[in-house]
Design a protein around this motif. Structure first.
Motif, mmCIF file in Angstrom:
data_model
loop_
_atom_site.group_PDB
_atom_site.id
_atom_site.type_symbol
_atom_site.label_atom_id
_atom_site.label_comp_id
_atom_site.label_asym_id
_atom_site.label_seq_id
_atom_site.Cartn_x
_atom_site.Cartn_y
_atom_site.Cartn_z
ATOM 1 N N PRO A 167 23.398 47.049 66.855
ATOM 2 C CA PRO A 167 24.734 46.942 66.403
ATOM 3 C C PRO A 167 25.336 45.325 66.644
ATOM 4 O O PRO A 167 24.770 44.578 67.419
ATOM 5 C CB PRO A 167 25.627 47.769 67.128
ATOM 6 C CG PRO A 167 24.836 47.938 68.559
ATOM 7 C CD PRO A 167 23.183 47.814 68.214
ATOM 8 N N LEU A 168 26.595 45.287 65.969
ATOM 9 C CA LEU A 168 27.082 43.827 66.262
ATOM 10 C C LEU A 168 27.343 43.432 67.527
ATOM 11 O O LEU A 168 27.170 42.442 67.835
ATOM 12 C CB LEU A 168 28.260 43.929 65.288
ATOM 13 C CG LEU A 168 29.135 42.454 65.311
ATOM 14 C CD1 LEU A 168 28.496 41.529 64.889
ATOM 15 C CD2 LEU A 168 30.550 42.787 64.806
ATOM 16 N N LEU A 169 27.974 44.511 68.393
ATOM 17 C CA LEU A 169 28.086 44.250 69.836
ATOM 18 C C LEU A 169 27.072 45.014 70.378
ATOM 19 O O LEU A 169 27.419 46.473 70.806
ATOM 20 C CB LEU A 169 29.619 44.788 69.896
ATOM 21 C CG LEU A 169 29.879 44.513 71.787
ATOM 22 C CD1 LEU A 169 29.674 43.144 71.973
ATOM 23 C CD2 LEU A 169 31.175 45.558 72.007
ATOM 24 N N PRO A 170 25.798 44.347 70.722
ATOM 25 C CA PRO A 170 24.887 45.103 71.404
ATOM 26 C C PRO A 170 25.134 45.506 72.915
ATOM 27 O O PRO A 170 25.939 44.994 73.618
ATOM 28 C CB PRO A 170 23.745 44.318 71.329
ATOM 29 C CG PRO A 170 24.334 43.035 71.538
ATOM 30 C CD PRO A 170 25.597 43.056 70.611
ATOM 31 N N ASP A 171 24.179 46.216 73.508
ATOM 32 C CA ASP A 171 24.110 46.301 74.918
ATOM 33 C C ASP A 171 23.801 45.079 75.457
ATOM 34 O O ASP A 171 23.079 43.979 74.751
ATOM 35 C CB ASP A 171 22.991 47.390 75.396
ATOM 36 C CG ASP A 171 23.200 47.794 76.887
ATOM 37 O OD1 ASP A 171 24.045 48.435 77.124
ATOM 38 O OD2 ASP A 171 22.431 47.540 77.599
ATOM 39 N N TRP A 172 24.401 44.875 76.609
ATOM 40 C CA TRP A 172 24.232 43.524 77.370
ATOM 41 C C TRP A 172 22.894 42.848 77.684
ATOM 42 O O TRP A 172 22.663 41.792 77.385
ATOM 43 C CB TRP A 172 24.911 43.507 78.666
ATOM 44 C CG TRP A 172 24.341 44.697 79.726
ATOM 45 C CD1 TRP A 172 24.890 45.734 80.089
ATOM 46 C CD2 TRP A 172 23.292 44.428 80.507
ATOM 47 N NE1 TRP A 172 24.102 46.264 80.951
ATOM 48 C CE2 TRP A 172 23.158 45.438 81.344
ATOM 49 C CE3 TRP A 172 22.356 43.399 80.761
ATOM 50 C CZ2 TRP A 172 21.947 45.874 82.050
ATOM 51 C CZ3 TRP A 172 21.222 43.560 81.644
ATOM 52 C CH2 TRP A 172 21.264 44.750 82.274
ATOM 53 N N LEU B 137 21.466 40.234 74.905
ATOM 54 C CA LEU B 137 22.048 39.175 74.665
ATOM 55 C C LEU B 137 22.552 38.694 73.443
ATOM 56 O O LEU B 137 22.796 39.741 72.832
ATOM 57 C CB LEU B 137 20.944 37.785 75.048
ATOM 58 C CG LEU B 137 20.358 37.886 76.582
ATOM 59 C CD1 LEU B 137 19.104 36.904 76.705
ATOM 60 C CD2 LEU B 137 21.315 37.870 77.803
ATOM 61 N N GLN B 138 22.614 37.430 73.022
ATOM 62 C CA GLN B 138 23.256 37.056 71.557
ATOM 63 C C GLN B 138 22.470 36.114 70.949
ATOM 64 O O GLN B 138 21.752 35.136 71.444
ATOM 65 C CB GLN B 138 24.732 36.685 71.946
ATOM 66 C CG GLN B 138 25.677 37.580 72.257
ATOM 67 C CD GLN B 138 27.105 37.020 72.071
ATOM 68 O OE1 GLN B 138 27.375 35.904 72.542
ATOM 69 N NE2 GLN B 138 27.948 37.721 71.351
ATOM 70 N N LYS B 139 22.620 36.538 69.570
ATOM 71 C CA LYS B 139 22.123 35.084 68.722
ATOM 72 C C LYS B 139 20.584 34.919 68.989
ATOM 73 O O LYS B 139 20.244 33.654 68.729
ATOM 74 C CB LYS B 139 23.189 33.885 68.736
ATOM 75 C CG LYS B 139 24.710 34.342 68.352
ATOM 76 C CD LYS B 139 25.465 33.048 68.448
ATOM 77 C CE LYS B 139 27.021 33.402 68.131
ATOM 78 N NZ LYS B 139 27.719 32.187 68.297
#
Length: 389
Positions: A337-342, A345-347
């Protein structure tokens, strides 16, 4: 509108991913740079829902400074820091994960001190798992590292469902199953506290040995025979998580949405468990001839592990089989999802936790269509690379 009414109004909006609307409502009320803590907390959540985690961070840090004893605020900050890859402080704040609405039931009161990371030769260290199966699969790798650093006699306490897989793992001296009375121990550590205790950094991942779990040879042989009649690319898949998971609505989807994966030369083997597994027994017409449900035959994680060793690929939402595949060193594609589980990470489309795992991320809240289209395109390319297309 008073603060309580505003909060009641915007909470459902945040759950629905309407972060931009909430931000538009809250920002004017904070235009002076000051305002109630509740408003700042709502703004931070609105930014996170939009994927603007970096902008939310300073607000969350301000809230923690203002409310140091408010555990849910500290936990929110921990998730943001870990999502940003800032492990040092992130792990420290993650220690506040207990006594929250969704974690109270997993907290254990252990009448022994926690291990502080120093060598304790001659002593006995109990390491116990604490959360979901995926968490256990992910952090099992650190048991052997803790034994090496502690120089202790290590007892691993683990849930019944993953115990047989863990028994073939190296790095501990004895095992006990959760619910049993463990042998005597001097100090203890939760498995997911090991990163903080041992100062885990991104550069330490994935660590050795890799893979660190293995499937039973006799189960592999059973499933090899079971899957042998199917030609072409063999892909295990699942589309829904545990409904009781606090973030399940954000990470799960319907089987019908995965119709683009039904491609010529591909057999989709459902390994879905739980309430949604029956969907694969009567799949949508567009998927029908491509879908085979293995779910009724899967008795335990040993079966899942063996299947993952015998198929070419796993395609899944964020779920425990993803972590099992990564721990086994098997290819897995995860739809996030757009806000994933920590932990994701991101990008980035890879993960330092598992070299064989590839990530496909939403770019808009709740919009799975573009994600599935990218996965379908990648599947077509994967099929060609395997000589199946």
């Amino acid at each position: 509108m008073d603060m309580k009414d505003l909060e009641l109004q915007v909470r459902p909006m945040l759950i629905a991913g309407r972060g931009a609307e909430v931000e538009a409502m809250v920002r004017p009320l904070l235009a002076s740079g000051t305002g109630p803590v509740t408003l700042w907390a709502l703004l931070a959540q609105a930014l996170r829902v939009q994927g603007r985690v970096l902008e939310a961070r300073p607000i969350q840090e301000m809230l923690v400074d203002a409310l140091p004893g408010h555990l849910s605020t500290r936990f929110d900050l921990a998730e943001t820091l870990l999502l940003l890859g800032e492990f040092e402080r992130g792990w420290r704040e993650y220690a506040y994960r207990y006594s929250l609405a969704h974690t109270t039931r997993i907290e254990r009161k252990v009448q022994r001190p926690r291990w502080d990371g120093r060598p304790i030769p001659g002593k006995t260290l109990l390491i116990h798992d604490e959360q979901g199966y995926g968490d256990t699969f992910q952090f099992m790798r650190m048991v052997a590292w803790a034994k090496e650093k502690s120089q202790a006699n290590v007892i691993l306490e683990i849930n019944h469902e993953t115990a047989s897989l863990a028994r073939r793992m190296k790095g501990f001296d004895a095992m006990t199953v959760r619910g049993e009375l463990p042998p005597y121990f001097d100090v203890h550590a939760e498995m997911m506290s090991l990163p903080m205790i041992m100062g885990l950094k991104l550069s330490d991942l994935p660590g050795e040995p890799m893979p660190y779990l293995s499937a039973l040879p006799e189960r592999r042989e059973q499933w090899r025979k079971r899957l042998a009649p199917y030609q072409g690319l063999k892909v295990a898949f699942l589309w829904a998580g545990r409904p009781t998971h606090f973030n399940d609505a954000n990470r799960s989807m319907s089987l019908e949405m995965l119709a683009p994966l039904a491609q010529e030369g591909v057999t989709l083997f459902s390994v879905q468990k739980g309430p949604k597994e029956e969907q694969a027994l009567n799949p949508p017409a567009a998927m029908g001839k491509h879908v085979v449900s293995l779910s009724p035959e899967i008795k335990d994680f040993e079966d899942t592990a063996a299947i993952l060793m015998e198929v070419d690929l796993l395609i899944s939402i964020d779920s425990s089989p993803v972590h099992l595949a990564g721990a086994l060193g098997r290819p897995a594609w995860v739809m996030l999802p757009l806000l994933p589980d920590w932990r994701w990470l991101q990008k980035r489309d890879d993960t330092p936790w598992y070299p064989t795992v590839r990530l496909f991320r939403q770019t808009e809240w709740g919009q799975w269509g573009p994600v599935i289209d990218r996965v379908a395109g990648a599947l077509a390319e994967f099929k060609k690379a395997k000589g199946q297309g």
